[in-house]
Design a protein around this motif. Structure first.
Motif, mmCIF file in Angstrom:
data_model
loop_
_atom_site.group_PDB
_atom_site.id
_atom_site.type_symbol
_atom_site.label_atom_id
_atom_site.label_comp_id
_atom_site.label_asym_id
_atom_site.label_seq_id
_atom_site.Cartn_x
_atom_site.Cartn_y
_atom_site.Cartn_z
ATOM 1 N N THR B 704 0.824 -1.201 0.000
ATOM 2 C CA THR B 704 0.000 0.000 0.000
ATOM 3 C C THR B 704 0.862 1.257 0.000
ATOM 4 O OG1 THR B 704 -1.509 -1.298 1.328
ATOM 5 C CG2 THR B 704 -2.028 1.027 1.102
ATOM 6 N N ASP B 705 2.077 1.152 0.556
ATOM 7 C CA ASP B 705 2.949 2.326 0.593
ATOM 8 C C ASP B 705 3.683 2.557 -0.726
ATOM 9 O OD1 ASP B 705 4.954 0.444 0.547
ATOM 10 O OD2 ASP B 705 5.834 0.991 2.479
ATOM 11 N N LEU B 741 -7.424 -7.745 2.466
ATOM 12 C CA LEU B 741 -8.111 -6.804 1.574
ATOM 13 C C LEU B 741 -9.565 -7.212 1.364
ATOM 14 C CD1 LEU B 741 -5.254 -6.259 -1.022
ATOM 15 C CD2 LEU B 741 -6.099 -4.605 0.665
ATOM 16 N N VAL B 745 -11.163 -4.339 3.465
ATOM 17 C CA VAL B 745 -11.205 -3.160 2.599
ATOM 18 C C VAL B 745 -12.291 -3.284 1.521
ATOM 19 C CG1 VAL B 745 -9.835 -1.603 1.192
ATOM 20 C CG2 VAL B 745 -8.736 -2.875 3.037
ATOM 21 N N HIS B 884 -6.769 1.693 -11.793
ATOM 22 C CA HIS B 884 -6.189 2.049 -10.496
ATOM 23 C C HIS B 884 -5.837 0.788 -9.727
ATOM 24 C CE1 HIS B 884 -6.946 6.230 -11.065
ATOM 25 N NE2 HIS B 884 -8.243 6.008 -11.332
ATOM 26 N N PHE B 885 -4.792 0.842 -8.950
ATOM 27 C CA PHE B 885 -4.357 -0.352 -8.221
ATOM 28 C C PHE B 885 -3.769 0.047 -6.870
ATOM 29 C CE2 PHE B 885 0.068 0.566 -9.129
ATOM 30 C CZ PHE B 885 0.002 1.253 -10.336
ATOM 31 N N LEU B 886 -3.695 -0.931 -5.999
ATOM 32 C CA LEU B 886 -3.216 -0.700 -4.641
ATOM 33 C C LEU B 886 -1.744 -0.267 -4.673
ATOM 34 C CD1 LEU B 886 -4.523 -1.050 -1.809
ATOM 35 C CD2 LEU B 886 -3.155 -3.121 -1.610
ATOM 36 N N GLU B 888 -0.729 2.553 -5.839
ATOM 37 C CA GLU B 888 -0.510 3.517 -6.921
ATOM 38 C C GLU B 888 -0.285 4.933 -6.377
ATOM 39 O OE1 GLU B 888 -3.999 3.964 -9.259
ATOM 40 O OE2 GLU B 888 -3.040 5.183 -10.803
ATOM 41 N N ALA B 889 -1.179 5.335 -5.457
ATOM 42 C CA ALA B 889 -1.116 6.721 -4.995
ATOM 43 C C ALA B 889 0.203 7.008 -4.293
ATOM 44 C CB ALA B 889 -2.291 7.009 -4.058
ATOM 45 N N LEU B 890 0.590 6.144 -3.357
ATOM 46 C CA LEU B 890 1.798 6.442 -2.585
ATOM 47 C C LEU B 890 3.072 6.183 -3.381
ATOM 48 C CD1 LEU B 890 0.848 5.436 1.055
ATOM 49 C CD2 LEU B 890 0.686 7.637 -0.096
ATOM 50 N N ARG B 892 3.539 7.412 -6.075
ATOM 51 C CA ARG B 892 3.786 8.663 -6.805
ATOM 52 C C ARG B 892 4.294 9.758 -5.874
ATOM 53 N NH1 ARG B 892 -0.750 7.309 -10.551
ATOM 54 N NH2 ARG B 892 0.411 5.950 -11.977
ATOM 55 N N ARG B 893 4.660 9.399 -4.656
ATOM 56 C CA ARG B 893 5.209 10.410 -3.769
ATOM 57 C C ARG B 893 6.548 10.896 -4.317
ATOM 58 N NH1 ARG B 893 5.188 7.510 1.874
ATOM 59 N NH2 ARG B 893 5.262 5.688 0.504
#
Lengths: 98, 999
Positions: B704-705, B741, B745, B884-886, B888-890, B892-893
């Protein structure tokens, strides 16, 4: 310490693994808000007192349970099933319908 | 001190003489003796040298509270240091040695520490070796550690066995003294299943130190009969030599049974110790009380003892601790000692009672025996060089300070009593904070937070008969709580003392004498140390403990804590209940590591996993290696072939012809359900939802990170059925991750997971001839390049065994993975080897497998170390932009996207030497010119010898590595001292276009 698994009954701690804070909310995957993802992954409250947490009955039914535990006394207030079977609170009646 | 054996009495068998040695000196004792009582009976004064100052120390107590008499027992692998002589049962041939002295107990060089004692006060090390002098510690440490210490452990493996048992009972009774025996009786009479545990070898506890007859029998005769009656009911299980050392959550208690320590060697089939995990519905704690010493000058001289211990030695073991005894007491117990000694014919030179008005009955009894009693008096200082020779007595004022006249009295045994402390250790471990009872001057059990009740001294019983009554009530109550109906027929034995004792004068410390006054004898903590801690601003008792080490020795301060706390409270001018106690933690007495390990040692230390092909590997002489929990073959060396040669031969054969390897250890998860495609798209970073039936795909999973979690393949076996493979090491982790998950989740997804890792046997057949081999044995599918494309998955059969075959390559050669249900594993494996004979097939092991993947630039565990992103590993293309996938967001930090992140590169050794694993990558010029520490630019993750390339190569993670191909660096391993020049290259050493695997 014992947990009363809704599926398997009263079982010793050795059968379970702790799986973290159950009060955490998860963003949807399309969220690209780094702040809310960071909260989900890193931010924990560490309360002294009642706490909701995930436990997995890893050497049993493998179900994820939501356990309400007092972190100062280890007393267990409630054990619920997480996930699709949420709401089950007592061992299932396995007797066939008459 | 000149202890000797009394002619009469005691629970010893004078018919059975036992020989033993102490520091090589032959001595004798009797059956029933402890090592301590036998040493006393033989007149041994000094039995140990103290921890810090190497002062002479003698036997001080008679039980678990003994601070001084630690000895080493047995020899060689069975040598055990730091055994409490008071708890060691004497056996014929026992050999004991004193500790912490050199060259001998009588003449000890280390005693010079005493001359330097001003330097060894509390906090000496912190103050001396901090700051600029910190480096001095490095130099002095080994000398200091040698000088200050206990016995030495054997460095050999323990030859004995240890056992572990889990027990469930209605009522656990801790302690088989009067209260415990009564509790066991009433609980058993009510029908409860009772476990009765006691640390002593015989039942009775404090009764054993009494001379009164019970029902006309000696106390031991009576308690033995009682135990026999109880066990005959079948409801009471008596565990002698068993210390209940810890009270844990949910009424679970830990205990250790010393099964064999009273024999020279464990008897055939017997463990040395047995660990008990006891789950009790109710617990009755009848743990008794320990006597408190007084703190005064030279209170550590051999011959200074606890008054109750002197009485125990006389009554239980028929040993007089001295010929002319002086007793200093603050309570009635000194009288009991004096009276029993006088009856046994031992001279009591004086009984100093700190109280002004002793109970009339005891005073009269003492007078009748011509014991000189001084009231309002106590001990100021002990005199003597090697042992106590005199006692300076003083009168006390109302505040407990010495005043008035002082007098020295000749003595060889000074017995002191400062009162009694109930043994509340287990009650405190159960969660209740000890409560100070100012009237009694004792810390008593606090709030009852678990299912236990006290009986006897910890329940506030003041006499033996009250203890018995409390025991009966506690046992009945416990049985009632278990849903049973207690009976009321039990009566107390005739002869139990019912006299209520008088009060205790709280004294703790007598100041003003000349000489060191010890609070903690085992750790050499003096009254001065406690004052120093106070002066330096330590307020909390927990800090006092850590600064001075008061109560931190093996005896956990059983004789010292209360005095230390009282002194601290007095310095702070607060009542004792405000000062409080330090926290009581398990174990009550030391527990052997062997008992805690039980049978979980050696091969039983953790589970061992074997693949379905394990026996074949072993039979063919494979060199096996433990990877995680798995046993895997490293290589299969032939007759006279070295391991290295075998690895290279195997790797070469795969490149040139064909090889077969066991991949059964890969994690395998079967995934079903209508939402499986959606779920897989969410957990893999690359597209998976559009995978067609009969096809496989390489997949990457992120945490997730945003860091890479695991890689593997996904096979779509049927419309609604997938097989996921994971790395061997992450098999459990990936399963748990996916289960979490789905539970926590995305509970709305209809997906079901089953771990099938152990259901399938898997092998990979790799090499240019692999297709030809399969063509000779596989039925049910075409295998030519047009019918069976790379990444195709097909069901087939090999000699009747069902198989799934996937055209996947890890080695870079034309290759297939063949999975069959585990029971068919060995047959399919053998069939493939047999079929491949004409093509020159060989089995290859983990080493060749690793070497082939490094040549191909595939990442594995050493690269997936939790610190690498997909882009770091050159797998940025697997981060899909279409979904979108698990993670992904972090992922891109900012810091995850920096240009100079460590990136996967290849290295080639520049001097023909192997590249050291884990080596740091350094600028070659810096290595030559600069002093360490040097800035590492990366590290070597997976080195090998590339058989196809003919060079030593490695995969590495290097800052901004992709832009640095061609650069020369030094791979430096400070651990081994190796330095190898390397050239940075692409990680794809071998066939970068993939022509061979697609052929």
């Amino acid at each position: 310490m014992y947990l009363n698994c809704p599926f398997c009954g009263h079982r010793h701690l050795e059968e379970f693994t702790y799986e973290g804070d159950a009060t955490i909310s998860w963003p949807t995957l399309d969220s690209q808000d780094i702040g809310s993802w960071t909260d989900t992954v890193y931010q924990r409250r560490n309360p002294a007192g009642p706490h909701r947490e995930y436990w997995q009955h890893v050497h049993g039914c493998r179900q994820f349970l939501i356990v309400e535990r007092d972190t100062t006394t280890h007393s267990i207030h409630k054990v619920e099933v997480a996930g699709p079977w949420a709401g089950e609170t007592a061992p299932r009646n396995t007797e066939a319908k008459q | 001190m000149s202890g000797f054996r009394l002619n009469n009495g005691g629970h010893i068998d004078r018919e059975r003489k036992l020989r033993f040695t102490f520091d090589g000196q032959p001595m004798t004792g009797y059956e029933g003796d402890s090592l301590a009582s036998a040493l006393l009976a033989n007149g041994q004064e000094t039995v140990a040298r103290s921890f810090k100052y190497h002062r002479r120390r003698g036997i001080y107590a008679a039980g678990a509270d003994e601070p001084n008499a630690l000895v080493g027992l047995r020899h060689g692998a069975r040598h055990e240091p730091n055994c409490r002589a008071t708890g060691v049962e004497l056996y014929d041939g026992l050999m004991a040695e004193s500790q912490n002295r050199w060259p001998s107990l009588d003449f000890d060089i280390g005693a010079m520490n005493g001359l330097f004692s001003p330097f060894f006060v509390a906090g000496f090390y912190y103050k001396t070796f901090m700051g600029p002098t910190r480096h001095a510690w490095m130099f002095y440490e080994k000398f200091i550690r040698k000088a200050a210490g206990m016995g030495k452990a054997s460095m050999e493996p323990d030859p004995d066995h240890y056992d572990a048992r889990h027990a469930w009972c209605d009522v656990l009774v801790v302690g088989a003294g009067p209260a415990g025996l009564a509790a066991a009786r009433s609980a058993a009479d009510a029908g409860a299943d009772v476990l009765l545990a006691d640390e002593l070898p015989v039942p009775g506890g404090s009764l054993l130190s009494e001379t009164t007859k019970l029902d006309g029998k000696t106390s031991l005769e009576w308690t033995r009969r009682e135990i026999a009656t109880l066990t005959k009911t079948g409801r009471v299980h008596y565990l002698p030599r068993t210390t209940v050392y810890g009270y844990y959550d949910d009424n679970i208690l830990g205990a250790v049974e010393r099964v064999s320590d009273h024999h020279p060697l464990p008897q055939a089939g017997q463990p040395r110790h047995r660990h008990w995990t006891i789950k009790a519905r109710r617990v009755v704690l009848a743990t008794g009380a320990l006597e408190r010493p007084l703190v005064f000058a030279n209170n550590d001289l051999p011959g200074v003892m606890l008054s109750g211990a002197v009485r125990s030695y006389a009554n239980r073991y028929a040993v007089a601790a001295g010929r002319r005894v002086v007793i200093a007491t603050t309570n009635d117990s000194g009288y009991r000692t004096a009276i029993d000694l006088a009856h046994a014919g031992v001279e009591v030179a004086c009984l100093a009672d700190a109280r002004h008005e002793p109970p009339a009955d005891l005073a009269a009894e003492a007078e009748g025996l011509a014991i000189p009693v001084r009231t309002g008096s106590t001990i100021l200082a002990a005199e003597g060089r090697k042992a106590v020779t005199g006692a300076i007595l003083t009168e006390l004022d109302a505040e407990g300070r010495p005043h008035g006249k002082q007098e020295s009295i000749r003595t060889d045994c000074l017995a002191v009593s400062g009162g009694w402390s109930p043994v509340i250790h287990l009650t405190a471990q159960a969660g209740g904070k000890p409560q100070y009872d100012a009237e009694r001057g004792q810390f008593m059990p606090g709030e009852v937070l678990q299912d236990w009740q006290p009986a006897g001294a910890i329940g506030g019983a003041d006499s033996l008969s009250e203890a018995w009554q409390q025991g009966l009530q506690a046992g009945s109550a416990a049985a009632r709580d278990c849903g049973l109906t207690p009976s009321s027929e039990t009566s107390a034995p005739e002869g139990l003392d019912s006299r209520k004792p008088g009060s205790t004068r709280l004294l703790f410390q007598v100041q003003g004498g000349k000489g060191k006054a010890f609070v903690d004898l085992q750790h050499d903590v003096t009254a001065r140390d406690v004052r120093l801690a106070h002066q330096e601003g330590f307020v909390s008792v927990e800090h006092l403990k850590r600064y001075t080490t008061l109560g931190m020795a093996a005896d956990q301060g059983k004789t010292s804590n209360i005095n230390g706390l009282a002194m601290m409270a007095s310095l702070l001018d607060v009542p004792l209940d405000v000062a409080g106690t330090t926290r009581f933690r398990p174990p009550y007495t030391p527990v052997s590591l062997g008992a805690l390990a039980g049978r979980s040692t050696g091969t039983h230390f953790r589970p061992l996993r074997r693949t379905p092909l394990h026996d074949w590997h072993v039979e063919k002489g494979a060199v096996m290696v433990e990877v995680g929990l798995w046993q895997r073959p490293r290589a299969y060396p032939g007759e006279g072939e070295s391991l290295i040669d075998a690895i290279r031969r195997e790797a070469r054969t795969v490149r040139e012809r064909v090889g077969l390897t066991d991949v059964s250890t890969l994690g395998k998860i079967e995934i079903k359900g209508p939402d499986a495609p959606e779920f897989l798209d969410r957990v893999y970073s690359n597209r998976m939802g559009n995978l067609k039936v009969g096809r496989a795909r390489y997949g990457l999973m992120l945490r997730t990170d945003g860091m890479v979690f695991d890689d593997g393949t996904l096979w779509r076996l049927e419309e609604n059925r997938y097989l996921m493979t994971t790395t061997t090491g992450n098999a459990g982790g990936v399963m748990k991750h996916l289960e979490f998950l789905l539970a926590a989740v995305w509970p709305e997804l209809k997906v079901h997971l089953v771990s099938v890792s152990d259901l399938w046997s898997g092998c990979a057949i790799a090499g240019p001839n692999s297709r030809a081999v399969l063509q000779t044995c596989v039925s049910g599918t075409e295998l030519d390049n047009d019918s069976f494309r790379p990444m195709d998955v097909k069901a087939a059969e090999i000699d009747g065994a069902p198989v799934w075959i996937a055209r996947l390559s890890y080695s870079g050669e034309l290759a297939y993975e063949v999975y069959t249900p585990a029971p068919h594993g060995e047959a399919v494996w053998k069939n493939l080897l047999q079929s491949g004979k004409p093509q020159g097939i060989v089995p290859y092991g983990l080493e060749a497998l690793g070497s082939l993947r490094i040549e191909k630039g595939h990442v594995a565990g050493p690269e997936l170390d939790g610190r690498t992103t997909a882009d770091d590993l050159g797998l940025g293309g697997l981060m899909s932009k279409k979904k979108h996938f698990l993670g992904e967001a972090l992922a891109r930090r900012e810091a995850m996207l920096e240009a100079d992140r460590p990136q996967l590169v290849g290295l080639v050794s520049g001097n023909g030497q192997p590249i050291p694993p884990g080596a740091q990558l350094l600028d070659s010029k810096t290595v030559r010119e600069k002093e360490p520490p040097l800035d590492a630019q990366g590290h070597v993750s997976s080195p090998t010898y590339g058989a196809a390339i003919g060079k030593y190569i490695a995969l590495a993670l290097l800052h901004d590595g992709r832009a640095r191909h061609g650069e020369s660096l030094t791979a430096s391993s400070p651990l081994t001292g190796e330095e190898v020049p390397v050239v940075v290259v692409s990680p794809h050493f071998y066939d970068p276009e993939g022509a061979r695997m697609n052929a």
